[in-house]
Write a protein that holds these residues in place. Structure first.
Motif, PDB file in Angstrom:
ATOM      1  N   GLN A 186       0.790  -1.131  -0.027  1.00  0.00           N
ATOM      2  CA  GLN A 186      -0.217  -0.053  -0.021  1.00  0.00           C
ATOM      3  C   GLN A 186       0.960   1.303   0.082  1.00  0.00           C
ATOM      4  OE1 GLN A 186      -3.624   0.241  -0.036  1.00  0.00           O
ATOM      5  NE2 GLN A 186      -2.737   2.520  -0.537  1.00  0.00           N
ATOM      6  N   ASN A 187       0.661   2.140  -1.006  1.00  0.00           N
ATOM      7  CA  ASN A 187       1.741   3.217  -1.031  1.00  0.00           C
ATOM      8  C   ASN A 187       1.055   4.432  -0.612  1.00  0.00           C
ATOM      9  OD1 ASN A 187       3.607   5.078  -1.941  1.00  0.00           O
ATOM     10  ND2 ASN A 187       2.892   5.093  -3.994  1.00  0.00           N
ATOM     11  N   GLY A 188       1.503   5.047   0.093  1.00  0.00           N
ATOM     12  CA  GLY A 188       0.895   6.446   0.530  1.00  0.00           C
ATOM     13  C   GLY A 188       1.204   6.736   2.213  1.00  0.00           C
ATOM     14  N   ILE A 189       1.096   7.884   2.496  1.00  0.00           N
ATOM     15  CA  ILE A 189       1.361   7.847   3.932  1.00  0.00           C
ATOM     16  C   ILE A 189       0.230   7.641   4.949  1.00  0.00           C
ATOM     17  CG2 ILE A 189       3.167  10.094   3.826  1.00  0.00           C
ATOM     18  CD1 ILE A 189       0.713  11.759   4.262  1.00  0.00           C
ATOM     19  N   PHE A 190       0.503   7.259   6.139  1.00  0.00           N
ATOM     20  CA  PHE A 190      -0.715   6.632   6.859  1.00  0.00           C
ATOM     21  C   PHE A 190      -1.979   7.758   7.196  1.00  0.00           C
ATOM     22  CE2 PHE A 190      -2.775   6.362  11.134  1.00  0.00           C
ATOM     23  CZ  PHE A 190      -3.555   5.434  11.091  1.00  0.00           C
ATOM     24  N   GLU A 191      -1.836   8.936   7.137  1.00  0.00           N
ATOM     25  CA  GLU A 191      -2.720   9.853   7.364  1.00  0.00           C
ATOM     26  C   GLU A 191      -3.839  10.074   6.035  1.00  0.00           C
ATOM     27  OE1 GLU A 191      -3.100  14.540   9.208  1.00  0.00           O
ATOM     28  OE2 GLU A 191      -1.036  13.783   8.769  1.00  0.00           O
ATOM     29  N   ALA A 192      -3.374   9.830   4.937  1.00  0.00           N
ATOM     30  CA  ALA A 192      -3.930   9.871   3.624  1.00  0.00           C
ATOM     31  C   ALA A 192      -4.727   8.444   3.489  1.00  0.00           C
ATOM     32  CB  ALA A 192      -3.116  10.064   2.626  1.00  0.00           C
ATOM     33  N   MET A 193      -4.386   7.482   4.206  1.00  0.00           N
ATOM     34  CA  MET A 193      -4.927   6.060   3.960  1.00  0.00           C
ATOM     35  C   MET A 193      -6.370   6.198   4.682  1.00  0.00           C
ATOM     36  SD  MET A 193      -2.032   3.234   4.256  1.00  0.00           S
ATOM     37  CE  MET A 193      -0.625   3.530   3.404  1.00  0.00           C
ATOM     38  N   THR A 194      -7.499   5.680   4.025  1.00  0.00           N
ATOM     39  CA  THR A 194      -8.671   5.330   4.550  1.00  0.00           C
ATOM     40  C   THR A 194      -8.716   3.931   5.614  1.00  0.00           C
ATOM     41  OG1 THR A 194      -9.608   3.993   2.990  1.00  0.00           O
ATOM     42  CG2 THR A 194      -9.876   6.691   2.598  1.00  0.00           C
ATOM     43  N   PRO A 195      -9.458   4.171   6.510  1.00  0.00           N
ATOM     44  CA  PRO A 195      -9.726   2.754   7.341  1.00  0.00           C
ATOM     45  C   PRO A 195      -9.927   1.652   6.435  1.00  0.00           C
ATOM     46  CG  PRO A 195     -10.799   4.605   8.336  1.00  0.00           C
ATOM     47  CD  PRO A 195     -10.444   4.882   7.003  1.00  0.00           C
ATOM     48  N   GLU A 196     -10.917   1.872   5.238  1.00  0.00           N
ATOM     49  CA  GLU A 196     -11.084   0.732   4.535  1.00  0.00           C
ATOM     50  C   GLU A 196     -10.078   0.336   3.634  1.00  0.00           C
ATOM     51  OE1 GLU A 196     -14.567   2.912   5.492  1.00  0.00           O
ATOM     52  OE2 GLU A 196     -12.679   3.610   4.414  1.00  0.00           O
ATOM     53  N   ALA A 221      -2.344   4.049  -4.681  1.00  0.00           N
ATOM     54  CA  ALA A 221      -1.577   4.918  -3.658  1.00  0.00           C
ATOM     55  C   ALA A 221      -2.822   6.043  -3.005  1.00  0.00           C
ATOM     56  CB  ALA A 221      -0.552   5.842  -4.588  1.00  0.00           C
ATOM     57  N   ALA A 222      -2.418   6.056  -1.719  1.00  0.00           N
ATOM     58  CA  ALA A 222      -3.446   7.070  -0.962  1.00  0.00           C
ATOM     59  C   ALA A 222      -2.828   8.439  -1.050  1.00  0.00           C
ATOM     60  CB  ALA A 222      -3.206   6.434   0.570  1.00  0.00           C
ATOM     61  N   VAL A 223      -3.422   9.340  -1.541  1.00  0.00           N
ATOM     62  CA  VAL A 223      -3.103  10.501  -1.704  1.00  0.00           C
ATOM     63  C   VAL A 223      -4.233  11.401  -1.201  1.00  0.00           C
ATOM     64  CG1 VAL A 223      -2.671  12.357  -3.371  1.00  0.00           C
ATOM     65  CG2 VAL A 223      -2.030   9.859  -3.923  1.00  0.00           C
ATOM     66  N   ASP A 224      -3.699  12.446  -0.308  1.00  0.00           N
ATOM     67  CA  ASP A 224      -4.532  13.552   0.202  1.00  0.00           C
ATOM     68  C   ASP A 224      -3.840  14.875  -0.061  1.00  0.00           C
ATOM     69  OD1 ASP A 224      -5.886  15.644   1.544  1.00  0.00           O
ATOM     70  OD2 ASP A 224      -6.286  14.127   3.249  1.00  0.00           O
ATOM     71  N   SER A 225      -4.078  15.713  -1.250  1.00  0.00           N
ATOM     72  CA  SER A 225      -3.512  16.907  -1.616  1.00  0.00           C
ATOM     73  C   SER A 225      -3.440  18.028  -0.313  1.00  0.00           C
ATOM     74  CB  SER A 225      -3.944  17.702  -2.727  1.00  0.00           C
ATOM     75  OG  SER A 225      -5.364  17.891  -2.438  1.00  0.00           O
ATOM     76  N   THR A 226      -4.225  17.967   0.869  1.00  0.00           N
ATOM     77  CA  THR A 226      -4.042  18.901   1.960  1.00  0.00           C
ATOM     78  C   THR A 226      -3.014  18.720   2.791  1.00  0.00           C
ATOM     79  OG1 THR A 226      -5.671  17.577   2.940  1.00  0.00           O
ATOM     80  CG2 THR A 226      -6.762  19.009   1.436  1.00  0.00           C
ATOM     81  N   LEU A 227      -2.291  17.396   2.585  1.00  0.00           N
ATOM     82  CA  LEU A 227      -1.326  17.298   3.740  1.00  0.00           C
ATOM     83  C   LEU A 227      -0.040  17.673   3.141  1.00  0.00           C
ATOM     84  CD1 LEU A 227      -2.766  13.695   4.856  1.00  0.00           C
ATOM     85  CD2 LEU A 227      -2.993  15.619   6.052  1.00  0.00           C
ATOM     86  N   THR A 228      -0.010  18.789   2.978  1.00  0.00           N
ATOM     87  CA  THR A 228       1.201  19.493   2.215  1.00  0.00           C
ATOM     88  C   THR A 228       2.538  19.437   3.360  1.00  0.00           C
ATOM     89  OG1 THR A 228       0.823  21.707   3.162  1.00  0.00           O
ATOM     90  CG2 THR A 228      -0.129  21.112   0.973  1.00  0.00           C
ATOM     91  N   SER A 229       2.447  19.187   4.420  1.00  0.00           N
ATOM     92  CA  SER A 229       3.729  18.928   5.292  1.00  0.00           C
ATOM     93  C   SER A 229       4.248  17.930   4.999  1.00  0.00           C
ATOM     94  CB  SER A 229       3.097  18.959   6.749  1.00  0.00           C
ATOM     95  OG  SER A 229       2.376  18.043   6.983  1.00  0.00           O
ATOM     96  N   TYR A 230       3.794  16.831   4.366  1.00  0.00           N
ATOM     97  CA  TYR A 230       4.335  15.791   4.101  1.00  0.00           C
ATOM     98  C   TYR A 230       5.251  15.738   2.593  1.00  0.00           C
ATOM     99  CZ  TYR A 230       2.155  13.189   7.600  1.00  0.00           C
ATOM    100  OH  TYR A 230       1.501  12.576   8.728  1.00  0.00           O
TER     101      TYR A 230
END
Length: 258
Positions: free
Chosen positions: A88-98, A176-185
């Motif tokens: 699973q590609n992506g930071i934890f904070e961007a991943m959904t529980p599902e 990949a789990a992506v959340d464009s609002t998490l810019t600090s990463y």
């Protein structure tokens, strides 16, 4: 009588290469996958020693029928290769529980469900069985201690540094789990993306290479737990097993992500 191996995730990559290799070496093979109707390679092999059947780790009701169909055809199962899994590609904070639940259902709980289903078969048929698995380090090691008392040997084959000829990378990038609002990463993601691309580009180990090591693990007659294959240019394995203490290991690993 030929020995029998059951392989999960045999539709492509390491699972497919392992199914082909074990069959070539004279074994009976129970090649399981989510959609056996899509197989175009394994069904071409000698059907007297090859069974292609459905087993979806996210569908618990498919596990026992796959095992029982293999027993019906080949009488027993000697080795289980828990190969099916995905990254699973992506930071934890961007991943959904599902997304997280789905990956654990396949990579962890699915593996446990297969082992839970096969252990009574080993006991009933008095087989000195083997379970070969990828990763799941803590569970694998703990299980190896208790099952050694039952003459069942757990072996962990660990490919590292990238493996060619499989669908792992494609799915890893696609999902990949992506959340464009998490810019600090952003800086962290840029650094890890470059590192990952370099690793994939330098990958020199093929699915067939890993299958050969799996065959060696299944047939060497030892109780060895871990088998490694790959290029440790980054020194991750050396750091993990040769660091003087945990602090030294963590410092070395963190240096790659700063």
């Amino acid at each position: 009588m030929p020995q029998t191996i059951l392989i999960t995730g045999a539709s492509s990559g390491i699972g497919l290469a392992s199914a082909q290799l074990f069959h070539q070496r004279g074994w009976n093979v129970i090649a399981t996958m989510r959609t056996p109707e899509s197989d175009t390679k394994l069904k071409e092999l000698d059907p007297s020693r090859m069974l292609v059947t459905r087993l979806d780790l996210q569908d618990k009701t498919s596990i026992n029928p796959a095992i029982l169909s293999g027993i019906e055809k080949f009488t027993t199962i000697d080795v289980v290769l828990n190969n099916a899994g995905y990254g699973q590609n992506g930071i934890f904070e961007a991943m959904t529980p599902e997304q997280i639940q789905a990956q654990f259902d396949v990579n962890v709980f699915g593996v446990m469900d297969v082992i839970r289903a096969i252990l009574p078969i080993f006991a009933r048929t008095n087989v000195e069985g083997s379970l070969i698995k990828f990763a799941l380090e803590g569970f694998t090691e703990a299980l190896s201690y208790e099952l050694a008392s039952q003459n069942i040997f757990v072996k962990s084959v660990v490919p590292h540094g990238g493996v060619t000829g499989n669908n792992f990378v494609a799915r890893f990038m696609r999902d990949a789990a992506v959340d464009s609002t998490l810019t600090s990463y952003d800086a962290f993601l840029a650094k890890t993306a470059t590192s990952y691309k370099n690793m994939v580009a330098a990958a020199a180990v093929s699915s067939e290479d890993v299958a050969e090591l799996i065959y060696a693990a299944a047939t060497d007659g030892s109780d060895k737990l871990r088998y490694f294959i790959g290029d440790d240019k980054r020194g991750f394995l050396k750091a993990r097993y040769e660091s003087k203490n945990d602090d030294e290991y963590i410092a070395y690993m963190r240096s790659f992500f700063k």
